[in-house]
Design a protein around this motif. Structure first.
Motif, PDB file in Angstrom:
ATOM      1  N   SER A  58       0.805  -1.221   0.000  1.00 45.01           N
ATOM      2  CA  SER A  58       0.000   0.000   0.000  1.00 45.01           C
ATOM      3  C   SER A  58       0.844   1.280   0.000  1.00 45.01           C
ATOM      4  CB  SER A  58      -0.934   0.010   1.211  1.00 45.01           C
ATOM      5  OG  SER A  58      -0.207  -0.073   2.419  1.00 45.01           O
ATOM      6  N   HIS A  59       2.154   1.167   0.085  1.00 40.69           N
ATOM      7  CA  HIS A  59       3.038   2.331   0.073  1.00 40.69           C
ATOM      8  C   HIS A  59       4.120   2.118  -0.995  1.00 40.69           C
ATOM      9  CE1 HIS A  59       1.139   2.637   4.045  1.00 40.69           C
ATOM     10  NE2 HIS A  59       1.429   3.916   4.015  1.00 40.69           N
ATOM     11  N   GLU A  60       3.718   2.208  -2.245  1.00 39.92           N
ATOM     12  CA  GLU A  60       4.625   1.919  -3.345  1.00 39.92           C
ATOM     13  C   GLU A  60       5.812   2.870  -3.393  1.00 39.92           C
ATOM     14  OE1 GLU A  60       2.523   1.748  -6.996  1.00 39.92           O
ATOM     15  OE2 GLU A  60       1.098   0.220  -6.324  1.00 39.92           O
ATOM     16  N   ARG A  61       5.621   4.117  -2.981  1.00 41.28           N
ATOM     17  CA  ARG A  61       6.708   5.085  -3.062  1.00 41.28           C
ATOM     18  C   ARG A  61       7.835   4.777  -2.078  1.00 41.28           C
ATOM     19  NH1 ARG A  61       3.699  11.001  -3.786  1.00 41.28           N
ATOM     20  NH2 ARG A  61       2.639  10.508  -5.751  1.00 41.28           N
ATOM     21  N   MET A  62       7.556   3.993  -1.081  1.00 39.64           N
ATOM     22  CA  MET A  62       8.577   3.645  -0.088  1.00 39.64           C
ATOM     23  C   MET A  62       9.350   2.389  -0.464  1.00 39.64           C
ATOM     24  SD  MET A  62       8.543   5.906   2.290  1.00 39.64           S
ATOM     25  CE  MET A  62       9.465   5.028   3.550  1.00 39.64           C
ATOM     26  N   GLN A  63       8.930   1.697  -1.511  1.00 36.63           N
ATOM     27  CA  GLN A  63       9.482   0.386  -1.803  1.00 36.63           C
ATOM     28  C   GLN A  63      10.984   0.385  -2.120  1.00 36.63           C
ATOM     29  OE1 GLN A  63       7.017  -1.546  -4.720  1.00 36.63           O
ATOM     30  NE2 GLN A  63       5.266  -1.723  -3.329  1.00 36.63           N
ATOM     31  N   PRO A  64      11.502   1.271  -2.976  1.00 36.72           N
ATOM     32  CA  PRO A  64      12.951   1.244  -3.221  1.00 36.72           C
ATOM     33  C   PRO A  64      13.775   1.504  -1.961  1.00 36.72           C
ATOM     34  CG  PRO A  64      11.848   2.409  -4.990  1.00 36.72           C
ATOM     35  CD  PRO A  64      10.813   2.183  -3.920  1.00 36.72           C
ATOM     36  N   ILE A  65      13.282   2.374  -1.081  1.00 35.57           N
ATOM     37  CA  ILE A  65      13.983   2.617   0.183  1.00 35.57           C
ATOM     38  C   ILE A  65      13.975   1.356   1.031  1.00 35.57           C
ATOM     39  CG2 ILE A  65      13.979   3.937   2.337  1.00 35.57           C
ATOM     40  CD1 ILE A  65      12.823   6.275   0.799  1.00 35.57           C
ATOM     41  N   ALA A  66      12.810   0.705   1.103  1.00 31.60           N
ATOM     42  CA  ALA A  66      12.708  -0.545   1.870  1.00 31.60           C
ATOM     43  C   ALA A  66      13.632  -1.609   1.288  1.00 31.60           C
ATOM     44  CB  ALA A  66      11.265  -1.040   1.880  1.00 31.60           C
ATOM     45  N   GLY A  67      13.683  -1.693  -0.044  1.00 29.11           N
ATOM     46  CA  GLY A  67      14.564  -2.664  -0.686  1.00 29.11           C
ATOM     47  C   GLY A  67      16.022  -2.397  -0.367  1.00 29.11           C
ATOM     48  N   ALA A  68      16.429  -1.119  -0.414  1.00 33.51           N
ATOM     49  CA  ALA A  68      17.810  -0.769  -0.105  1.00 33.51           C
ATOM     50  C   ALA A  68      18.148  -1.062   1.353  1.00 33.51           C
ATOM     51  CB  ALA A  68      18.057   0.705  -0.419  1.00 33.51           C
ATOM     52  N   LEU A  69      17.200  -0.831   2.253  1.00 36.23           N
ATOM     53  CA  LEU A  69      17.424  -1.130   3.668  1.00 36.23           C
ATOM     54  C   LEU A  69      17.598  -2.634   3.885  1.00 36.23           C
ATOM     55  CD1 LEU A  69      14.910   1.323   5.381  1.00 36.23           C
ATOM     56  CD2 LEU A  69      17.410   1.388   5.543  1.00 36.23           C
ATOM     57  N   LEU A  70      16.803  -3.436   3.182  1.00 35.72           N
ATOM     58  CA  LEU A  70      16.963  -4.888   3.278  1.00 35.72           C
ATOM     59  C   LEU A  70      18.334  -5.307   2.760  1.00 35.72           C
ATOM     60  CD1 LEU A  70      13.442  -6.159   2.107  1.00 35.72           C
ATOM     61  CD2 LEU A  70      14.428  -6.395   4.389  1.00 35.72           C
ATOM     62  N   GLY A  71      18.748  -4.700   1.653  1.00 39.05           N
ATOM     63  CA  GLY A  71      20.035  -5.049   1.077  1.00 39.05           C
ATOM     64  C   GLY A  71      21.210  -4.596   1.920  1.00 39.05           C
ATOM     65  N   LEU A  72      21.019  -3.529   2.696  1.00 44.21           N
ATOM     66  CA  LEU A  72      22.115  -2.967   3.474  1.00 44.21           C
ATOM     67  C   LEU A  72      22.534  -3.858   4.639  1.00 44.21           C
ATOM     68  CD1 LEU A  72      23.901  -0.408   3.612  1.00 44.21           C
ATOM     69  CD2 LEU A  72      22.232   0.569   5.200  1.00 44.21           C
ATOM     70  N   THR A  73      21.645  -4.738   5.091  1.00 46.19           N
ATOM     71  CA  THR A  73      22.002  -5.618   6.199  1.00 46.19           C
ATOM     72  C   THR A  73      23.159  -6.518   5.776  1.00 46.19           C
ATOM     73  OG1 THR A  73      20.351  -7.244   5.476  1.00 46.19           O
ATOM     74  CG2 THR A  73      19.666  -5.648   7.138  1.00 46.19           C
ATOM     75  N   PRO A  74      24.192  -6.668   6.623  1.00 45.22           N
ATOM     76  CA  PRO A  74      25.342  -7.504   6.252  1.00 45.22           C
ATOM     77  C   PRO A  74      24.906  -8.919   5.881  1.00 45.22           C
ATOM     78  CG  PRO A  74      25.825  -6.244   8.224  1.00 45.22           C
ATOM     79  CD  PRO A  74      24.355  -6.060   7.952  1.00 45.22           C
ATOM     80  N   GLY A  75      25.556  -9.490   4.893  1.00 47.76           N
ATOM     81  CA  GLY A  75      25.147 -10.794   4.404  1.00 47.76           C
ATOM     82  C   GLY A  75      24.103 -10.630   3.314  1.00 47.76           C
ATOM     83  N   CYS A  76      23.515 -11.719   2.921  1.00 44.58           N
ATOM     84  CA  CYS A  76      22.568 -11.707   1.803  1.00 44.58           C
ATOM     85  C   CYS A  76      21.118 -11.879   2.237  1.00 44.58           C
ATOM     86  CB  CYS A  76      22.915 -12.840   0.835  1.00 44.58           C
ATOM     87  SG  CYS A  76      24.631 -12.834   0.299  1.00 44.58           S
ATOM     88  N   GLY A  77      20.892 -12.141   3.525  1.00 42.79           N
ATOM     89  CA  GLY A  77      19.550 -12.493   3.977  1.00 42.79           C
ATOM     90  C   GLY A  77      18.512 -11.431   3.718  1.00 42.79           C
ATOM     91  N   GLY A  78      18.860 -10.159   3.948  1.00 43.65           N
ATOM     92  CA  GLY A  78      17.889  -9.094   3.748  1.00 43.65           C
ATOM     93  C   GLY A  78      17.452  -8.978   2.304  1.00 43.65           C
ATOM     94  N   ALA A  79      18.417  -8.984   1.381  1.00 47.84           N
ATOM     95  CA  ALA A  79      18.088  -8.889  -0.036  1.00 47.84           C
ATOM     96  C   ALA A  79      17.340 -10.126  -0.523  1.00 47.84           C
ATOM     97  CB  ALA A  79      19.359  -8.679  -0.861  1.00 47.84           C
ATOM     98  N   ILE A  80      17.666 -11.283   0.050  1.00 45.80           N
ATOM     99  CA  ILE A  80      16.965 -12.509  -0.324  1.00 45.80           C
ATOM    100  C   ILE A  80      15.477 -12.373  -0.051  1.00 45.80           C
ATOM    101  CG2 ILE A  80      16.596 -14.902   0.447  1.00 45.80           C
ATOM    102  CD1 ILE A  80      19.630 -15.189   0.596  1.00 45.80           C
ATOM    103  N   ILE A  81      15.125 -11.694   1.026  1.00 50.60           N
ATOM    104  CA  ILE A  81      13.723 -11.511   1.406  1.00 50.60           C
ATOM    105  C   ILE A  81      12.964 -10.729   0.345  1.00 50.60           C
ATOM    106  CG2 ILE A  81      12.226 -10.330   3.074  1.00 50.60           C
ATOM    107  CD1 ILE A  81      14.413 -11.052   5.185  1.00 50.60           C
ATOM    108  N   ALA A  82      13.658  -9.797  -0.336  1.00 47.93           N
ATOM    109  CA  ALA A  82      12.982  -8.962  -1.326  1.00 47.93           C
ATOM    110  C   ALA A  82      12.603  -9.738  -2.579  1.00 47.93           C
ATOM    111  CB  ALA A  82      13.875  -7.779  -1.700  1.00 47.93           C
TER     112      ALA A  82
END
Length: 408
Positions: free
Chosen positions: A50-74
């Motif tokens: 429901s908040h499409e404009r926040m999605q790239p920020i959320a994706g980058a935050l997931l990717g920023l976590t050390p390791g690959c787990g955050g980006a894997i979730i996306a």
């Protein structure tokens, strides 16, 4: 020419190292996100929808976590149509994979600079793709000509050309899978065995995480194959048993427990046990791909006598370009080597930053398993900001070219 014993050694060490160096860390990240989903009743996914404009920020935050787990979730969020293609690129561009642990341990100041730049570049490029497309349509059509035989036909990226998500018929696809109920007279026994392997898997994952943390604290040393009550023994046993259990869960266990598939995001979980089970299944799928990548990389290094360190050191002004292109290789193994070369002062900081942006780590594997075309397009598009940032950084920050000796 590679000898039989050397080939066996490469296989055993790759099988062991892949689980401890990658899967154990992925498991914790995926479990954390899944548990939050369980406790919040799936409101995180609903919020992103429901908040499409926040999605790239959320994706980058997931990717920023050390390791690959955050980006894997996306990746499964994109597969089901929850987030945009720009969000996928942002997550992949921001992630530094498991090489992040190496740099954080050996050169934390360099890590802070590199990953901050990767984070900003990921957000900006993610939004640019979602808003303007940036020629994704042309790349999408070109890749479609070469990637069709590589996929299983299960999914088609319907609107990557518009910068949006791949939207398969998710409900229909769900009904076409075996949802964790085996058939035949031995299904009850195999269900029991699978649950037992799942419990064992988590015990080994915790042991692997401990071994992985100790490995990083010790400066990522060479670990001999050892079966003894020592750090080396813990590393070896956890790695071999963990990978074996992962392969069982992915190829056999998923037919009798869980949902019979991987690479899907759940809206909610009915129990804590189901949450752990889902995280184990997702990580097991990643482990299969990780081990395959480790084996391809290690055998290629030996057979073709490739020395990443020597190549990177001789690259000069081309080092940022080489770092960006190296990031096209899925998995963390070559990126970890690249990070170690930087920590030894062998490459400039601009090359490390370009590689951090370009590399997708193990996060690309879930997308490759479900939608190969989207995976190829995504990894191409994470290379573009990597080249731009790496080359500009090399040109405008002269002292950074001296690598670890200056930044660290």
């Amino acid at each position: 020419m590679i000898g039989l014993q050397e080939a066996i050694d490469i296989f055993v060490f790759s099988v062991r190292d892949g689980f401890v160096q990658v899967s154990a860390f992925v498991a914790i990240t995926v479990l954390l996100f899944s548990y939050i989903q369980y406790r919040t009743g799936g409101r995180i996914v609903s919020y992103l929808e429901s908040h499409e404009r926040m999605q790239p920020i959320a994706g980058a935050l997931l990717g920023l976590t050390p390791g690959c787990g955050g980006a894997i979730i996306a990746m499964p969020l994109y597969i089901r149509g929850t987030v945009s293609f720009g969000t996928v690129v942002a997550a992949l561009a921001a992630t530094a994979g498991d090489s992040a642990f190496v740099i954080l341990a050996l050169a934390p100041k360099a890590a802070a600079y590199a990953y901050a730049m990767a984070f900003v570049a990921a957000i900006l490029f993610g939004y640019a793709i979602d808003i303007w497309g940036l020629g994704v349509g042309r790349v999408d059509r070109a890749v479609n000509r070469i990637s069709r035989p590589m996929t299983d036909g299960g999914f088609t990226t319907t609107n990557v050309a518009d910068g949006g998500p791949s939207i398969p018929n998710y409900e229909m696809d769900q009904s076409c899978h075996d949802h964790g109920h085996g058939t035949g007279d031995d299904s009850g026994l195999l269900t029991t065995i699978s649950h037992g392997v799942h419990v064992l898997w988590w015990g080994v994952a915790v042991a692997g995480l401990v071994a992985g943390v100790l490995y990083l604290v010790r400066g990522a040393p060479e670990v001999p194959l050892e079966f003894a009550p020592t750090f080396f023994g813990l590393f070896t046993i956890a790695g071999l048993v963990g990978t074996t259990a992962s392969f069982y869960l992915h190829f056999v266990g998923r037919r009798f427990i869980g949902e019979g598939e991987a690479g899907r995001i759940r809206d909610d979980f009915t129990s804590a046990y189901e949450t752990f089970q889902h995280a184990a299944m997702e990580t097991s799928m990643v482990t299969v791909w990780v081990i395959a990548a480790y084996l391809i990389y290690e055998y290629s290094i030996v057979i073709f006598s490739i020395d990443i360190g020597a190549i990177a050191a001789a690259a000069g002004v081309l080092a940022p370009i080489g770092g960006a292109l190296l990031g096209l290789i899925p998995g963390c193994a070559p990126q970890i080597v690249f990070a170690q070369v930087y920590a030894q002062g062998g490459i400039p900081f601009s090359a490390l930053t370009a590689n951090a942006i370009s590399q997708d780590g193990d996060a690309l594997f879930p997308l490759m398993a479900i939608d190969m075309k989207a995976a190829i397009v995504a990894t191409i598009y994470t290379t573009i900001p990597a080249l731009i940032v790496g080359i500009v950084l090399y040109a405008v920050w002269p002292y950074a070219r001296f690598g670890f000796g200056v930044i660290g």
